[in-house]
Design a protein around this motif. Structure first.
Motif, short mmCIF file in Angstrom:
data_model
loop_
_atom_site.label_atom_id
_atom_site.label_comp_id
_atom_site.label_asym_id
_atom_site.label_seq_id
_atom_site.Cartn_x
_atom_site.Cartn_y
_atom_site.Cartn_z
N GLY A 69 0.81 -1.23 0.00
CA GLY A 69 0.00 0.00 0.00
C GLY A 69 0.83 1.26 0.00
N ALA A 70 1.93 1.28 0.77
CA ALA A 70 2.77 2.47 0.83
C ALA A 70 3.41 2.76 -0.53
CB ALA A 70 3.85 2.31 1.90
N VAL A 71 3.91 1.72 -1.19
CA VAL A 71 4.52 1.91 -2.52
C VAL A 71 3.46 2.35 -3.53
CG1 VAL A 71 5.72 0.76 -4.41
CG2 VAL A 71 6.40 0.30 -2.06
N TYR A 72 2.28 1.75 -3.45
CA TYR A 72 1.22 2.12 -4.40
C TYR A 72 0.79 3.57 -4.19
CZ TYR A 72 -3.17 2.18 -6.94
OH TYR A 72 -4.18 2.52 -7.80
N VAL A 73 0.58 3.97 -2.94
CA VAL A 73 0.18 5.36 -2.67
C VAL A 73 1.25 6.33 -3.13
CG1 VAL A 73 -0.27 7.02 -0.81
CG2 VAL A 73 -1.36 4.77 -0.76
N TRP A 74 2.51 5.98 -2.89
CA TRP A 74 3.62 6.84 -3.30
C TRP A 74 3.69 6.97 -4.81
CZ3 TRP A 74 8.39 5.33 -5.69
CH2 TRP A 74 9.34 6.35 -5.76
N VAL A 75 3.62 5.85 -5.52
CA VAL A 75 3.67 5.87 -6.98
C VAL A 75 2.46 6.60 -7.56
CG1 VAL A 75 3.59 4.42 -9.05
CG2 VAL A 75 5.08 3.79 -7.16
N ASN A 76 1.28 6.36 -7.00
CA ASN A 76 0.07 7.02 -7.48
C ASN A 76 0.15 8.53 -7.31
OD1 ASN A 76 -2.72 6.92 -8.49
ND2 ASN A 76 -3.29 7.51 -6.42
N ASN A 77 0.66 8.98 -6.18
CA ASN A 77 0.82 10.43 -5.97
C ASN A 77 1.84 11.02 -6.94
OD1 ASN A 77 -1.05 10.49 -3.89
ND2 ASN A 77 0.47 10.21 -2.29
N LYS A 78 2.92 10.29 -7.18
CA LYS A 78 3.92 10.75 -8.15
C LYS A 78 3.31 10.87 -9.54
CE LYS A 78 7.96 11.00 -5.94
NZ LYS A 78 8.84 12.20 -5.95
N ALA A 79 2.51 9.88 -9.93
CA ALA A 79 1.89 9.89 -11.26
C ALA A 79 0.93 11.06 -11.40
CB ALA A 79 1.17 8.57 -11.51
N LYS A 80 0.08 11.27 -10.40
CA LYS A 80 -0.88 12.38 -10.45
C LYS A 80 -0.17 13.73 -10.54
CE LYS A 80 -4.83 10.30 -8.06
NZ LYS A 80 -5.71 10.38 -6.86
N LYS A 81 0.86 13.90 -9.73
CA LYS A 81 1.58 15.17 -9.73
C LYS A 81 2.29 15.40 -11.05
CE LYS A 81 5.06 17.74 -7.09
NZ LYS A 81 6.02 17.70 -5.95
N ARG A 82 2.88 14.35 -11.60
CA ARG A 82 3.61 14.48 -12.87
C ARG A 82 2.67 14.80 -14.02
NH1 ARG A 82 6.22 11.27 -16.98
NH2 ARG A 82 8.31 12.12 -17.38
N LEU A 83 1.55 14.10 -14.11
CA LEU A 83 0.59 14.36 -15.17
C LEU A 83 0.00 15.76 -15.06
CD1 LEU A 83 -1.29 10.94 -15.33
CD2 LEU A 83 0.40 11.82 -16.93
N ALA A 84 -0.27 16.20 -13.84
CA ALA A 84 -0.81 17.55 -13.65
C ALA A 84 0.19 18.61 -14.10
CB ALA A 84 -1.18 17.75 -12.17
N MET A 85 1.48 18.40 -13.82
CA MET A 85 2.49 19.37 -14.23
C MET A 85 2.66 19.38 -15.74
SD MET A 85 5.42 19.09 -11.26
CE MET A 85 6.26 20.54 -11.90
N ILE A 86 2.60 18.21 -16.38
CA ILE A 86 2.70 18.17 -17.84
C ILE A 86 1.52 18.90 -18.48
CG2 ILE A 86 2.59 16.63 -19.85
CD1 ILE A 86 4.25 14.63 -18.33
N GLU A 87 0.31 18.69 -17.95
CA GLU A 87 -0.86 19.39 -18.48
C GLU A 87 -0.72 20.90 -18.33
OE1 GLU A 87 -4.08 17.75 -16.29
OE2 GLU A 87 -4.36 16.04 -17.64
N GLU A 126 0.54 8.18 -25.84
CA GLU A 126 -0.01 6.89 -25.42
C GLU A 126 0.56 6.48 -24.06
OE1 GLU A 126 -2.46 5.33 -26.81
OE2 GLU A 126 -2.56 6.88 -28.35
N ARG A 127 1.84 6.76 -23.84
CA ARG A 127 2.45 6.39 -22.55
C ARG A 127 1.88 7.21 -21.41
NH1 ARG A 127 7.25 8.40 -20.89
NH2 ARG A 127 7.77 8.99 -23.02
N MET A 128 1.61 8.50 -21.66
CA MET A 128 1.03 9.36 -20.64
C MET A 128 -0.48 9.27 -20.58
SD MET A 128 3.48 11.02 -19.04
CE MET A 128 4.30 9.43 -19.08
N ASP A 129 -1.10 8.69 -21.65
CA ASP A 129 -2.56 8.58 -21.75
C ASP A 129 -3.20 9.96 -21.56
OD1 ASP A 129 -5.03 7.42 -22.09
OD2 ASP A 129 -5.23 6.83 -19.99
N MET A 130 -2.71 10.95 -22.35
CA MET A 130 -3.14 12.33 -22.22
C MET A 130 -3.71 12.82 -23.55
SD MET A 130 -0.90 15.54 -20.77
CE MET A 130 -0.46 14.57 -19.34
N GLN A 131 -4.94 13.33 -23.51
CA GLN A 131 -5.64 13.71 -24.72
C GLN A 131 -4.96 14.89 -25.42
OE1 GLN A 131 -8.17 11.81 -25.76
NE2 GLN A 131 -8.25 12.95 -27.66
#
Length: 322
Positions: free
Chosen positions: A130-148, A209-214
């Motif tokens: 759970g700790a690794v999943y929460v950490w990775v998920n937060n990293k992914a959300k933050k990274r995608l938000a910054m790219i957008e 496709e890798r980022m799954d971003m429209q």
């Protein structure tokens, strides 16, 4: 009134293993891996003397390594999130960290609680994963938000470069030098791939496709159409930048409008769990009279099912696509 500290200890141990993951990550890869670094990671590696080919090989390896390990049962739950977060840890390293965190959690539970060994082991496994999943998920959300957030400015920079006479490959190169991470490194990889012969439209499509971003798909399609059919790419990208910025503005507005509903959903989802923890802290023997009955376990399973369904329903109600 007896007060049990075990639920609080569980929470503190989970927070500790979560912080430990971030600490190990920053220790191994340094501040250059941070998303808020002013100098993007690719340029930082080049400035330290690494060859362009070595930097490209290292970054491409990191960008594609996680999806190759989707067949591992334990790792399959992390692969897509780790790919979007571009975690520099390799999949074997991430799995080793999971097991190390399980060990840390088990030791903490052994010294901090009186729970039986099988229960401690089960909780330790859940905390490690759970700790690794929460950490990775937060990293992914933050990274995608910054790219957008960075993408409209990057596209407008491409437009200005094209209008002064630069080819599109040079515009990509300029973006890779002027834009911070995470988009700066991604564009730098595309520029390097184009320099070694890869089609820039294909590279942009792969990134989308890798980022799954429209929005990145829009950019890849615009570039590909211009390459095959011709046209004024600067005008096309200028219109695209306005569309992306308008969508981003609308998304922020919808986010503000639905903020109250999201917080209400989060509260309603978390309140039963919080109440359960507080009951166990304030009155540990509260369920002693009924926990030996035949309906206690089925009732707990029914309540857990309703709580899980509540989380998904609340998320669906406030998840508005823009």
């Amino acid at each position: 009134m007896m007060i049990s500290a075990e639920p609080i200890i569980y929470g503190l141990i989970f927070i500790a293993v979560l912080v430990l993951v971030e600490g190990v990550y920053l220790t191994v890869f340094g501040k250059s891996i941070s998303l808020n670094s002013r100098v993007n990671r690719r340029l930082d590696m080049l400035e330290k003397g690494a060859a362009r080919e070595q930097v490209l090989e290292q970054l491409r390896k990191e960008m594609g390594q996680h999806l190759k390990f989707r067949g591992i049962p334990l790792y399959s739950i992390l692969a897509l999130k780790a790919q979007k977060a571009n975690i520099a840890f390799s999949p074997p390293q991430l799995i080793m960290i999971m097991f190390a965190l399980m060990g840390v959690a088990f030791v903490g539970l052994t010294f901090g609680t009186e729970t039986e060994a099988p229960v401690r082991a089960a909780i330790s496994v859940a905390m490690g994963i759970g700790a690794v999943y929460v950490w990775v998920n937060n990293k992914a959300k933050k990274r995608l938000a910054m790219i957008e957030e960075q993408l409209p400015d990057a596209v407008e920079l491409m437009v200005r470069s094209l209008r002064v006479g630069h080819p599109f490959s040079s515009a990509i190169q300029i973006v890779s030098k002027e834009v911070a991470d995470p988009l700066g490194t991604e564009m730098g990889v595309i520029a390097d791939e184009n320099a070694y012969g890869r089609d820039v439209g294909e590279a942009l499509k792969s990134l989308a496709e890798r980022m799954d971003m429209q929005d990145l798909r829009f950019l890849a399609v615009a570039v590909t159409i211009q390459q095959t059919s011709g046209g004024n790419l600067a005008e096309i990208l200028d219109g695209l930048a306005k569309v992306i910025r308008a969508r981003f503005k609308l998304f922020r507005r919808v986010k503000a409008i639905t903020a109250e509903a999201k917080w209400s959903g989060t509260f309603l989802s978390g309140f039963p769990l919080g109440a359960l923890v507080m009951i166990n802290v304030i009155q540990p023997n509260y369920y002693d009279e009924v926990k030996e009955t035949s309906v206690f376990i089925p009732a707990c399973l029914v309540v857990a099912a309703f709580l899980i369904a509540n989380v998904f329903v609340m998320k669906m109600l406030v998840n508005i696509k823009v």
